[in-house]
Design a protein around this motif. Structure first.
Motif, PDB file in Angstrom:
ATOM      1  N   GLY A  54      14.889 -26.523 -35.023  1.00 35.24           N
ATOM      2  CA  GLY A  54      14.603 -27.945 -35.073  1.00 35.24           C
ATOM      3  C   GLY A  54      13.114 -28.227 -34.971  1.00 35.24           C
ATOM      4  O   GLY A  54      12.336 -27.398 -34.493  1.00 35.24           O
ATOM      5  N   ARG A  55      12.716 -29.423 -35.398  1.00 35.84           N
ATOM      6  CA  ARG A  55      11.297 -29.780 -35.368  1.00 35.84           C
ATOM      7  C   ARG A  55      10.753 -29.783 -33.942  1.00 35.84           C
ATOM      8  O   ARG A  55       9.677 -29.231 -33.676  1.00 35.84           O
ATOM      9  N   ASP A  56      11.469 -30.417 -33.027  1.00 36.23           N
ATOM     10  CA  ASP A  56      10.993 -30.465 -31.644  1.00 36.23           C
ATOM     11  C   ASP A  56      10.929 -29.070 -31.036  1.00 36.23           C
ATOM     12  O   ASP A  56      10.021 -28.767 -30.249  1.00 36.23           O
ATOM     13  N   GLU A  57      11.886 -28.233 -31.394  1.00 41.12           N
ATOM     14  CA  GLU A  57      11.881 -26.859 -30.889  1.00 41.12           C
ATOM     15  C   GLU A  57      10.652 -26.108 -31.395  1.00 41.12           C
ATOM     16  O   GLU A  57      10.018 -25.346 -30.652  1.00 41.12           O
ATOM     17  N   CYS A  58      10.297 -26.334 -32.655  1.00 40.09           N
ATOM     18  CA  CYS A  58       9.130 -25.666 -33.224  1.00 40.09           C
ATOM     19  C   CYS A  58       7.841 -26.208 -32.610  1.00 40.09           C
ATOM     20  O   CYS A  58       6.921 -25.444 -32.303  1.00 40.09           O
ATOM     21  N   PHE A  59       7.769 -27.528 -32.428  1.00 41.40           N
ATOM     22  CA  PHE A  59       6.591 -28.097 -31.772  1.00 41.40           C
ATOM     23  C   PHE A  59       6.455 -27.568 -30.343  1.00 41.40           C
ATOM     24  O   PHE A  59       5.344 -27.305 -29.865  1.00 41.40           O
ATOM     25  N   ALA A  60       7.585 -27.409 -29.650  1.00 33.51           N
ATOM     26  CA  ALA A  60       7.545 -26.862 -28.291  1.00 33.51           C
ATOM     27  C   ALA A  60       7.034 -25.425 -28.305  1.00 33.51           C
ATOM     28  O   ALA A  60       6.268 -25.008 -27.418  1.00 33.51           O
ATOM     29  N   LEU A  61       7.452 -24.653 -29.308  1.00 37.31           N
ATOM     30  CA  LEU A  61       6.959 -23.282 -29.455  1.00 37.31           C
ATOM     31  C   LEU A  61       5.439 -23.270 -29.599  1.00 37.31           C
ATOM     32  O   LEU A  61       4.738 -22.469 -28.960  1.00 37.31           O
ATOM     33  N   LEU A  62       4.912 -24.171 -30.427  1.00 39.03           N
ATOM     34  CA  LEU A  62       3.464 -24.236 -30.627  1.00 39.03           C
ATOM     35  C   LEU A  62       2.748 -24.650 -29.344  1.00 39.03           C
ATOM     36  O   LEU A  62       1.670 -24.127 -29.024  1.00 39.03           O
ATOM     37  N   HIS A  63       3.331 -25.580 -28.596  1.00 40.47           N
ATOM     38  CA  HIS A  63       2.732 -25.973 -27.319  1.00 40.47           C
ATOM     39  C   HIS A  63       2.687 -24.787 -26.350  1.00 40.47           C
ATOM     40  O   HIS A  63       1.681 -24.581 -25.659  1.00 40.47           O
ATOM     41  N   ARG A  64       3.774 -24.023 -26.289  1.00 40.07           N
ATOM     42  CA  ARG A  64       3.786 -22.870 -25.376  1.00 40.07           C
ATOM     43  C   ARG A  64       2.748 -21.832 -25.794  1.00 40.07           C
ATOM     44  O   ARG A  64       2.082 -21.230 -24.940  1.00 40.07           O
ATOM     45  N   ALA A  65       2.625 -21.623 -27.101  1.00 38.16           N
ATOM     46  CA  ALA A  65       1.611 -20.681 -27.581  1.00 38.16           C
ATOM     47  C   ALA A  65       0.212 -21.164 -27.208  1.00 38.16           C
ATOM     48  O   ALA A  65      -0.647 -20.372 -26.794  1.00 38.16           O
ATOM     49  N   LEU A  66      -0.018 -22.459 -27.336  1.00 30.93           N
ATOM     50  CA  LEU A  66      -1.317 -23.022 -26.973  1.00 30.93           C
ATOM     51  C   LEU A  66      -1.586 -22.851 -25.481  1.00 30.93           C
ATOM     52  O   LEU A  66      -2.716 -22.549 -25.070  1.00 30.93           O
ATOM     53  N   SER A  67      -0.558 -23.012 -24.660  1.00 36.68           N
ATOM     54  CA  SER A  67      -0.728 -22.853 -23.215  1.00 36.68           C
ATOM     55  C   SER A  67      -1.098 -21.417 -22.854  1.00 36.68           C
ATOM     56  O   SER A  67      -1.932 -21.184 -21.972  1.00 36.68           O
ATOM     57  N   VAL A  68      -0.495 -20.447 -23.534  1.00 36.66           N
ATOM     58  CA  VAL A  68      -0.833 -19.046 -23.276  1.00 36.66           C
ATOM     59  C   VAL A  68      -2.268 -18.759 -23.707  1.00 36.66           C
ATOM     60  O   VAL A  68      -3.033 -18.105 -22.982  1.00 36.66           O
ATOM     61  N   LEU A  69      -2.662 -19.243 -24.886  1.00 35.16           N
ATOM     62  CA  LEU A  69      -4.036 -19.043 -25.341  1.00 35.16           C
ATOM     63  C   LEU A  69      -5.029 -19.666 -24.365  1.00 35.16           C
ATOM     64  O   LEU A  69      -6.059 -19.063 -24.033  1.00 35.16           O
ATOM     65  N   ALA A  70      -4.736 -20.872 -23.908  1.00 33.68           N
ATOM     66  CA  ALA A  70      -5.637 -21.548 -22.973  1.00 33.68           C
ATOM     67  C   ALA A  70      -5.732 -20.783 -21.657  1.00 33.68           C
ATOM     68  O   ALA A  70      -6.814 -20.657 -21.074  1.00 33.68           O
ATOM     69  N   GLU A 111       8.128 -26.131 -44.492  1.00 27.07           N
ATOM     70  CA  GLU A 111       8.035 -27.258 -43.562  1.00 27.07           C
ATOM     71  C   GLU A 111       7.090 -26.848 -42.438  1.00 27.07           C
ATOM     72  O   GLU A 111       7.503 -26.319 -41.414  1.00 27.07           O
ATOM     73  N   TRP A 112       5.815 -27.085 -42.664  1.00 22.52           N
ATOM     74  CA  TRP A 112       4.789 -26.689 -41.713  1.00 22.52           C
ATOM     75  C   TRP A 112       4.634 -27.762 -40.635  1.00 22.52           C
ATOM     76  O   TRP A 112       4.644 -28.960 -40.927  1.00 22.52           O
ATOM     77  N   LEU A 113       4.484 -27.307 -39.402  1.00 25.66           N
ATOM     78  CA  LEU A 113       4.212 -28.198 -38.280  1.00 25.66           C
ATOM     79  C   LEU A 113       2.902 -27.769 -37.630  1.00 25.66           C
ATOM     80  O   LEU A 113       2.629 -26.567 -37.498  1.00 25.66           O
ATOM     81  N   CYS A 114       2.104 -28.740 -37.219  1.00 27.48           N
ATOM     82  CA  CYS A 114       0.747 -28.450 -36.744  1.00 27.48           C
ATOM     83  C   CYS A 114       0.449 -29.195 -35.448  1.00 27.48           C
ATOM     84  O   CYS A 114       0.835 -30.359 -35.286  1.00 27.48           O
ATOM     85  N   LEU A 115      -0.256 -28.519 -34.554  1.00 24.81           N
ATOM     86  CA  LEU A 115      -0.847 -29.153 -33.379  1.00 24.81           C
ATOM     87  C   LEU A 115      -2.340 -29.297 -33.636  1.00 24.81           C
ATOM     88  O   LEU A 115      -3.038 -28.304 -33.862  1.00 24.81           O
ATOM     89  N   ASN A 116      -2.827 -30.518 -33.622  1.00 19.87           N
ATOM     90  CA  ASN A 116      -4.256 -30.780 -33.750  1.00 19.87           C
ATOM     91  C   ASN A 116      -4.809 -30.959 -32.343  1.00 19.87           C
ATOM     92  O   ASN A 116      -4.318 -31.802 -31.579  1.00 19.87           O
ATOM     93  N   ILE A 117      -5.813 -30.186 -31.987  1.00 18.03           N
ATOM     94  CA  ILE A 117      -6.236 -30.166 -30.589  1.00 18.03           C
ATOM     95  C   ILE A 117      -7.715 -30.502 -30.427  1.00 18.03           C
ATOM     96  O   ILE A 117      -8.524 -30.337 -31.346  1.00 18.03           O
ATOM     97  N   ASP A 118      -8.009 -30.980 -29.244  1.00 18.43           N
ATOM     98  CA  ASP A 118      -9.386 -31.122 -28.784  1.00 18.43           C
ATOM     99  C   ASP A 118      -9.645 -29.922 -27.892  1.00 18.43           C
ATOM    100  O   ASP A 118      -9.184 -29.873 -26.748  1.00 18.43           O
ATOM    101  N   ALA A 119     -10.334 -28.924 -28.435  1.00 15.80           N
ATOM    102  CA  ALA A 119     -10.505 -27.652 -27.732  1.00 15.80           C
ATOM    103  C   ALA A 119     -11.535 -27.782 -26.621  1.00 15.80           C
ATOM    104  O   ALA A 119     -12.524 -28.506 -26.742  1.00 15.80           O
ATOM    105  N   ARG A 120     -11.297 -27.056 -25.538  1.00 21.13           N
ATOM    106  CA  ARG A 120     -12.240 -26.998 -24.424  1.00 21.13           C
ATOM    107  C   ARG A 120     -12.919 -25.632 -24.346  1.00 21.13           C
ATOM    108  O   ARG A 120     -13.515 -25.291 -23.332  1.00 21.13           O
TER     109      ARG A 120
END
Length: 444
Positions: A72-88, A24-33
């Protein structure tokens, strides 16, 4: 030389077996800056595996994770958002999540015009900061949002909210802004501040709060930001670098989360891991001009001595400690290869927070006449080429897989790379190895 080229998404999947695992893969599609990698990268974030999904010719880039069954799905999406925030944060940039997608494979959304993006080989994900408190995570999320939005008003508000997250008390925050406004770094922030001081009398912090934050968030009392008034947009755009720099400084000062530039200035990552390995008495003794004799039990780990972006060198994997001592206000460490035919020596300079490696003295080989010794010479040749090509030393704990130490890219001076000569040297070593192997076979 790097061969950077975006590929079709299906080709990326075909070349990466780990991404073809059903789940069950979850993905964030982003507009990178910022420049985004052209190849997938796996890294561990908050104890879970996350993938950097590359920029392809037909799909959005972003992040993906194969959701654990107990998450949970929302928990996993939140994890991906936090990872994206650290990378940014580490790239001093923003990122906008355009779509959230998923499926049995990490299926990114299609993009109509995947052109005009900057690309890079990879991210350095070897030493990500660990942020264990909610205020730090929220502050980085707000910074990512503010830097990613294409709207000066909402960007301003996100940066001010990040400042509020770092310094909760309003009076303390106001006093801090007044005291630290002249510490702002970067030419954009300094230029903007000079121009603002020329037009605004009094407390700059009060102006930013009332004419910026309050004027954007409220519409009941003056001042009010009017979306139809271009003067308001121009003013906010001009003041945006100031509030962004203040938010960054507050996050560093009050939340202890360093920017990439601050971490580079202090370069504590060079010796951080050794401080938990060596006894404090040994470190203190290394700082003294004439240290006292000390007796200490030191349990040095096996190490993998590597260069980032290079394939591991078998000779330098699982190296065993053979020597530790004090030398010229440094801790000197000696390691030997598993075959006993190579030795590394490097120095921990705790006064300067530097790991010192001198190729002329640090990498020694012993020739016992065997084919193995000849193969080691070829490995050293390959190491030297990669090291002179802006190699970044990384020392890993061989048993735990944790990064102990890393050093910024080596910058050679007054040297020219001769690739044809390097290839010829490797070929000569191959011939030498073959001769020794033949001699050993004949003798056996």
């Amino acid at each position: 030389m790097l061969n950077l080229k975006a590929k079709p998404f299906n080709e990326v999947l075909a070349e990466t077996p780990e991404l073809k695992v059903n789940g069950e893969w979850l993905c964030l599609n982003i507009d990178a800056r910022t420049a985004w990698p052209t190849k997938p990268q796996a890294f561990t974030f908050e104890g879970h595996q996350v993938w950097v999904m590359p920029l392809t010719t037909d799909n959005y880039p972003g992040l993906a994770a194969n959701k654990p069954p107990d998450m949970g799905r929302d928990e996993c999406f939140a994890l991906l958002h936090r990872a994206l925030s650290v990378l940014a944060w580490l790239q001093d940039t923003g990122a906008v999540v355009v779509h959230m997608s998923g499926g049995n494979l990490p299926r990114m959304m299609g993009m109509r015009q995947p052109f005009g993006y900057a690309i890079r080989d990879d991210f350095d994900l070897s030493d990500l900061p660990v942020i264990g408190y909610a205020s730090g995570k929220l502050a980085l999320a707000l910074m990512r949002e503010g830097r990613g939005l294409n709207h000066p008003g909402y960007s301003f508000l996100s940066f001010f909210r990040a400042l509020e997250t770092a310094i909760l008390d309003g009076k303390v925050r106001g006093a801090w802004v007044t005291e630290n406004i002249d510490r702002l770094d970067g030419h954009r922030a300094k230029d903007a501040l000079d121009k603002l001081k020329a037009t605004v009398q009094g407390d700059i912090g009060k102006h930013l709060r009332e004419s910026g934050r309050h004027a954007i968030a409220h519409a009941q009392a003056d001042p009010i930001i009017n979306p139809d008034d271009p003067r308001d947009a121009r003013r906010l755009e001009a003041e945006l670098p100031i509030i962004e720099a203040l938010a960054v400084l507050a996050i560093e000062d009050h939340l202890g989360i360093q920017t990439r530039h601050k971490a580079w200035q202090e370069h504590l990552y060079e010796l951080r891991g050794w401080k938990s390995i060596l006894p404090a008495a040994v470190i203190e003794a290394s700082l003294a001009a004439e240290p006292d004799d000390i007796q200490a039990n030191i349990d040095l780990p096996l190490i993998n001595f590597r260069l980032r972006r290079s394939e591991p060198f078998p000779l330098l994997e699982g190296m065993m400690p053979v020597h530790v001592g004090l030398n010229n206000r440094r801790v000197e460490l000696g390691y030997r290869s598993a075959d006993g035919l190579a030795e590394l020596i490097f120095w921990l300079n705790f006064a300067e927070e530097r790991l010192e490696f001198d190729l002329n003295r640090s990498f020694n080989l012993y020739d016992d006449g065997s084919a193995a010794a000849a193969r080691n010479c070829k490995e050293r040749c390959r190491f030297i080429w990669d090291y002179f090509g802006n190699g970044e030393i990384q020392i890993w704990h061989a048993d735990t897989g944790k990064l102990i130490s890393r050093v910024d890219a080596f910058i050679p001076l007054n040297m020219m790379a001769n690739f044809d000569g390097h290839v010829a040297e490797l070929a000569a070593w191959d011939k030498f190895i073959a001769n020794r192997e033949q001699a050993e076979a004949s003798a056996g």
